[in-house]
Design a protein around this motif. Structure first.
Motif, PDB file in Angstrom:
ATOM      1  N   SER A  40       0.833  -1.219   0.000  1.00  0.00           N
ATOM      2  CA  SER A  40       0.000   0.000   0.000  1.00  0.00           C
ATOM      3  C   SER A  40       0.856   1.253   0.000  1.00  0.00           C
ATOM      4  O   SER A  40       0.485   2.268  -0.612  1.00  0.00           O
ATOM      5  CB  SER A  40      -0.938   0.011   1.208  1.00  0.00           C
ATOM      6  OG  SER A  40      -1.909  -1.006   1.077  1.00  0.00           O
ATOM      7  N   ASP A  74      -5.742  -1.260  -5.102  1.00  0.00           N
ATOM      8  CA  ASP A  74      -5.094  -1.767  -3.893  1.00  0.00           C
ATOM      9  C   ASP A  74      -6.075  -2.651  -3.137  1.00  0.00           C
ATOM     10  O   ASP A  74      -6.889  -2.174  -2.368  1.00  0.00           O
ATOM     11  CB  ASP A  74      -4.612  -0.606  -3.017  1.00  0.00           C
ATOM     12  CG  ASP A  74      -3.765  -1.090  -1.837  1.00  0.00           C
ATOM     13  OD1 ASP A  74      -3.535  -2.317  -1.728  1.00  0.00           O
ATOM     14  OD2 ASP A  74      -3.336  -0.243  -1.038  1.00  0.00           O
ATOM     15  N   GLU A  75      -6.002  -3.944  -3.404  1.00  0.00           N
ATOM     16  CA  GLU A  75      -6.895  -4.937  -2.803  1.00  0.00           C
ATOM     17  C   GLU A  75      -8.350  -4.489  -2.865  1.00  0.00           C
ATOM     18  O   GLU A  75      -9.040  -4.443  -1.846  1.00  0.00           O
ATOM     19  CB  GLU A  75      -6.476  -5.211  -1.349  1.00  0.00           C
ATOM     20  CG  GLU A  75      -4.997  -5.562  -1.241  1.00  0.00           C
ATOM     21  CD  GLU A  75      -4.643  -6.315   0.028  1.00  0.00           C
ATOM     22  OE1 GLU A  75      -5.376  -7.282   0.334  1.00  0.00           O
ATOM     23  OE2 GLU A  75      -3.663  -5.959   0.676  1.00  0.00           O
TER      24      GLU A  75
END
Ligand SMILES: Nc1ncnc2c1ncn2[C@@H]1O[C@H](COP(=O)(O)OP(=O)(O)O)[C@@H](O)[C@H]1O
Ligand SMILES: [Mg+2]
Length: 221
Positions: free
Chosen positions: A50, A166-167
């Motif tokens: 991240s 991001d995820e």
């Protein structure tokens, strides 16, 4: 004859580090991404994924190295070249239309287009006020899948050169995650969009050109 392929890269990271409290959370990452490339990044929790995405999106300034995205090097210019979808998306107390356009006032026609791409159009059209439905009271009622689809519609409408994920499905159940990713794939596959997708599940990265592994702040091919 010029033979300098780096001129054509959409992303260039050179020796990028992010140091916090004597720890290199990102440790000398160099990475080039060509336009149209889809790059997956996998790695354990806490390895710096991240942080790297925040650097790529201009939200975080690295403590070392250089970042170029779509020819831009200053964080606020980089932000204009990037669309970001994170794990959970903040919806604001505004209408669906406003949550997707974020003050840029695009025509409804364009918003309908991205609602369709995000597989939201049928649901939105079933609401009495359609895309002008106010989400203030409803934001909590939305399912996680709907909230992520709104974030995806927002990212698609911005139509920036680089899409960072991001995820984006980490907070969703498996069936919803699969369905949200299928919408995303369908919306992005024909457009040769450049994507960096961080995920825990390598199975989410079918048809990606490269899958990189991150460990201890470093990226490995
Ligand atoms: N703002 C911050 N301040 C201090 N430590 C942070 C901060 N952000 C992240 N970290 C630490 O940096 C490491 C990497 O975090 P992160 O990039 O979120 O990893 P990942 O996304 O791979 O799980 C973790 O150990 C985390 O605790
Ligand atoms: Mg993370």
């Amino acid at each position: 004859m010029r033979d300098n392929v780096t001129d054509n890269n959409l992303v260039e990271l050179s020796g990028v580090s992010f140091r916090y409290a004597d720890t290199d959370i990102v440790a000398g990452v160099s990475l080039t991404i060509a336009p149209g490339e889809r790059v997956g990044i996998v790695g354990e929790s806490g390895c710096g994924k991240s942080t790297l995405i925040k650097i790529l999106s201009g939200l975080l300034v690295p403590t070392g190295g250089s970042v170029t995205v779509a020819g831009e090097t200053s964080p606020d210019r980089i932000r204009s070249k990037v669309s970001l979808v994170m794990q959970s998306s903040m919806l604001l107390p505004m209408t669906i239309y406003e949550n997707i356009t974020m003050g840029h006032g695009q025509p409804e026609e364009q918003v309908r287009h991205v609602l369709r791409e995000a597989s939201l159009l049928e649901w939105v059209d079933s609401l009495p006020d359609g895309m002008h439905t106010y989400l203030g009271d409803r934001a909590d009622e939305l399912s996680g899948g709907q909230a992520q689809r709104i974030a995806i519609a927002r990212a698609l409408l911005k139509d920036a050169p680089l899409l960072l994920l991001d995820e984006p499905t980490a907070s969703l159940d498996d069936a919803t995650a699969t369905s949200v990713l299928a919408s995303l794939d369908a919306a992005t596959s024909d457009k040769s969009r450049t994507i960096v997708h961080v995920t825990h599940q390598v199975g989410h990265l079918t048809d990606y050109h490269r899958i990189l592994h991150m460990q201890g702040g470093r990226l490995y091919e």
